[in-house]
Write an enzyme that holds these catalytic residues in place. Structure first.
Site, PDB file in Angstrom:
ATOM      1  N   ARG A   1       0.832  -1.196   0.000  1.00  0.00           N
ATOM      2  CA  ARG A   1       0.000   0.000   0.000  1.00  0.00           C
ATOM      3  C   ARG A   1       0.870   1.251   0.000  1.00  0.00           C
ATOM      4  NH1 ARG A   1      -3.554  -1.463   5.222  1.00  0.00           N
ATOM      5  NH2 ARG A   1      -1.508  -2.303   5.791  1.00  0.00           N
TER       6      ARG A   1
ATOM      7  N   LYS B   1       1.539   2.319   7.410  1.00  0.00           N
ATOM      8  CA  LYS B   1       1.899   1.542   8.594  1.00  0.00           C
ATOM      9  C   LYS B   1       2.800   2.331   9.529  1.00  0.00           C
ATOM     10  CE  LYS B   1       0.865  -1.928   9.587  1.00  0.00           C
ATOM     11  NZ  LYS B   1      -0.307  -2.231  10.455  1.00  0.00           N
TER      12      LYS B   1
ATOM     13  N   TYR C   1      -1.349   4.744  10.525  1.00  0.00           N
ATOM     14  CA  TYR C   1      -1.711   3.741  11.525  1.00  0.00           C
ATOM     15  C   TYR C   1      -0.521   3.568  12.468  1.00  0.00           C
ATOM     16  CZ  TYR C   1      -5.822   2.119   8.913  1.00  0.00           C
ATOM     17  OH  TYR C   1      -7.037   2.034   8.276  1.00  0.00           O
TER      18      TYR C   1
ATOM     19  N   HIS D   1      -1.035   1.975  16.193  1.00  0.00           N
ATOM     20  CA  HIS D   1      -1.270   0.839  17.101  1.00  0.00           C
ATOM     21  C   HIS D   1      -0.231   0.827  18.222  1.00  0.00           C
ATOM     22  CE1 HIS D   1      -4.362  -0.751  14.471  1.00  0.00           C
ATOM     23  NE2 HIS D   1      -3.545  -0.664  13.450  1.00  0.00           N
TER      24      HIS D   1
ATOM     25  N   GLU E   1      -6.197   4.916  13.646  1.00  0.00           N
ATOM     26  CA  GLU E   1      -7.114   3.985  14.313  1.00  0.00           C
ATOM     27  C   GLU E   1      -7.811   4.567  15.527  1.00  0.00           C
ATOM     28  OE1 GLU E   1      -3.143   3.351  16.322  1.00  0.00           O
ATOM     29  OE2 GLU E   1      -3.827   3.627  14.251  1.00  0.00           O
TER      30      GLU E   1
ATOM     31  N   VAL F   1     -16.821  -4.570  12.919  1.00  0.00           N
ATOM     32  CA  VAL F   1     -16.605  -4.462  11.469  1.00  0.00           C
ATOM     33  C   VAL F   1     -15.859  -5.685  10.945  1.00  0.00           C
ATOM     34  CG1 VAL F   1     -15.533  -3.107   9.635  1.00  0.00           C
ATOM     35  CG2 VAL F   1     -16.641  -1.947  11.549  1.00  0.00           C
TER      36      VAL F   1
ATOM     37  N   ASP G   1     -20.115 -12.219  20.898  1.00  0.00           N
ATOM     38  CA  ASP G   1     -19.937 -10.816  21.233  1.00  0.00           C
ATOM     39  C   ASP G   1     -20.603 -10.578  22.583  1.00  0.00           C
ATOM     40  OD1 ASP G   1     -19.270  -8.193  19.132  1.00  0.00           O
ATOM     41  OD2 ASP G   1     -20.115  -7.770  21.110  1.00  0.00           O
TER      42      ASP G   1
ATOM     43  N   LEU H   1     -11.743  -5.722  19.162  1.00  0.00           N
ATOM     44  CA  LEU H   1     -11.062  -4.436  19.187  1.00  0.00           C
ATOM     45  C   LEU H   1     -11.479  -3.636  20.407  1.00  0.00           C
ATOM     46  CD1 LEU H   1      -9.403  -2.110  17.762  1.00  0.00           C
ATOM     47  CD2 LEU H   1     -11.610  -1.353  16.842  1.00  0.00           C
TER      48      LEU H   1
ATOM     49  N   ASP I   1      -2.266  -6.898  15.552  1.00  0.00           N
ATOM     50  CA  ASP I   1      -1.560  -5.622  15.603  1.00  0.00           C
ATOM     51  C   ASP I   1      -1.861  -4.844  16.871  1.00  0.00           C
ATOM     52  OD1 ASP I   1      -4.139  -4.951  14.942  1.00  0.00           O
ATOM     53  OD2 ASP I   1      -3.658  -4.018  13.022  1.00  0.00           O
TER      54      ASP I   1
ATOM     55  N   ASN J   1      -0.372  -6.758   8.821  1.00  0.00           N
ATOM     56  CA  ASN J   1      -0.748  -5.886   7.698  1.00  0.00           C
ATOM     57  C   ASN J   1      -1.405  -6.684   6.573  1.00  0.00           C
ATOM     58  OD1 ASN J   1       1.809  -7.080   7.163  1.00  0.00           O
ATOM     59  ND2 ASN J   1       2.284  -5.522   5.626  1.00  0.00           N
ATOM     60  N   MET J   2      -2.425  -7.447   6.933  1.00  0.00           N
ATOM     61  CA  MET J   2      -3.120  -8.275   5.945  1.00  0.00           C
ATOM     62  C   MET J   2      -3.578  -7.484   4.718  1.00  0.00           C
ATOM     63  SD  MET J   2      -5.412 -10.704   8.451  1.00  0.00           S
ATOM     64  CE  MET J   2      -6.325 -11.440   7.104  1.00  0.00           C
TER      65      MET J   2
END
Length: 370
Positions: A15, A74, A93, A95, A117, A177, A197, A239, A269, A299-300
């Site tokens: 990316r 990233k 991003y 994290h 994020e 999501v 959940d 998350l 991550d 980083n899929m």
């Protein structure tokens, strides 16, 4: 303002922080954009396409990092820490809850670090995390199905089965999501799907969308244990905004899964929600623990850049324009969602879950902005 877009250097990260359309959004407002040569190649974007929208192509990462605002995908790797300096605004991003060294480096250098994020709207949505979570959720089942093939170490189960055989059992921890998108692909492949959940409204939404095609269960230790032991494919999709993921599955429970089962922990991550998970790379994406195949690539979405780069720029560029037009301080004061994205500023950690994760002092960003 001068905006820099360096080439991503994480393993198999294809990316790039901005598309040519994103460049135009900035240059049309009289900002300068520096693109490191070749930065877009992995996403199929040629240098000439950036130049056509007014970008200046620079030969080195150092020149791209010399900008006032650096836009990435990233988190910076150790070799990029040398570019940190006071006055730099880094927008990517991060994290940080799982990155103590990077957190210290950003704070010590006085970088203003804005994390995609943790930009959060008043209704609780995470607009810059959503598109990559959608990609990762869909990929989780796709790669999990491949890992279930016998030649890849899996038990040899086809998720959709065929008439006269059982369907594969997919268990998804988390109905946000990532979980919804994982369920979409798993249902489409014909699997037997269970989503766990703790939020009643999330489970109700899933049942409204999928009807009887999935099962929802309250996420408690008993249900988790029962479902994990039965799973052919377990997807970690939990998350907690900006914080380390809660550990829902311990190693003893992983050992009770049948040999050749597969775990895909999308939360890796953020530290992962499964105890046996550790970050891997696209070059070496899997490993085995107790006979269970683990796929834990942080980083899929980098594997599908012609989807991911455009989806990401669509949501990141409006905030980049705000920062460029107004400066970070004025922009953050005017936009509470952007304010929440500031994780480090003026030598301090300004996002509470990150400070708590690393046992450092937390200073609210609004106190530092004046």
């Amino acid at each position: 303002m001068i905006i820099g877009v360096p080439k991503e250097i994480k393993t198999r990260e294809y990316r790039v922080g901005m598309t040519p359309a994103g460049v135009r959004s900035l240059t049309s407002r009289n900002h300068s954009v520096l693109i490191e040569r070749g930065a877009g190649e992995g996403s199929g974007i040629r240098d000439v396409e950036y130049a056509a929208q007014g970008a200046k192509l620079v030969p080195s990462a150092a020149e791209a990092w010399s900008a006032d605002l650096v836009v990435k995908v990233k988190e910076p790797l150790v070799s990029e820490h040398a570019y940190f300096r006071k006055g730099l605004v880094l927008y990517t991003y991060l994290h940080l809850a799982n990155e103590p060294e990077l957190t210290r480096a950003l704070a010590n250098a006085g970088v203003a670090a804005v994390a995609y994020e943790t930009i959060q709207t008043a209704d609780g949505h995470l607009p810059l995390l959503k598109p990559m979570s959608e990609v990762a959720g869909r990929m989780a089942v796709q790669v999990g199905a491949t890992c279930l093939e016998k030649e890849r170490g899996g038990k040899g189960v086809l998720l959709g089965g065929v008439p006269g055989t059982r369907r594969g059992r997919v268990v998804i921890l988390g109905g946000g999501v990532v979980g919804r998108n994982a369920a979409t692909i798993a249902v489409g492949m014909g699997a037997q799907v269970t989503v766990l959940d703790v939020r009643a409204d999330a489970m109700a939404y899933l049942e409204d969308v999928f009807g009887g095609a999935i099962e929802t269960l309250y996420s408690n230790p008993t249900n988790i244990e029962e479902m994990v032991m039965r799973a052919d494919l377990l997807v970690g999709a939990v998350l907690v905004t900006g914080a380390a993921a809660p550990r829902l599955v311990n190693e003893k429970l992983v050992a009770k899964m049948s040999p050749g089962s597969v775990i895909v922990d999308v939360a890796v991550d953020q530290g992962g929600c499964i105890e046996t998970c550790r970050p891997t790379t696209h070059d070496h994406p899997t490993y085995e623990v107790d006979g269970v195949i683990h796929y834990c690539v942080p980083n899929m979405p980098g594997a599908v850049p012609q989807t991911s780069t455009w989806a990401l720029t669509n949501v990141t560029i409006p905030y980049a324009v705000k920062i460029a037009d107004l400066g970070l301080v004025v922009a953050a004061k005017a936009d509470e969602a952007l304010l929440k994205g500031i994780n480090a500023y003026g030598g301090h950690v300004t996002y509470e879950p990150v400070a708590r994760a690393h046992h450092v002092d937390y200073v609210p960003a609004e106190d530092l902005l004046g």
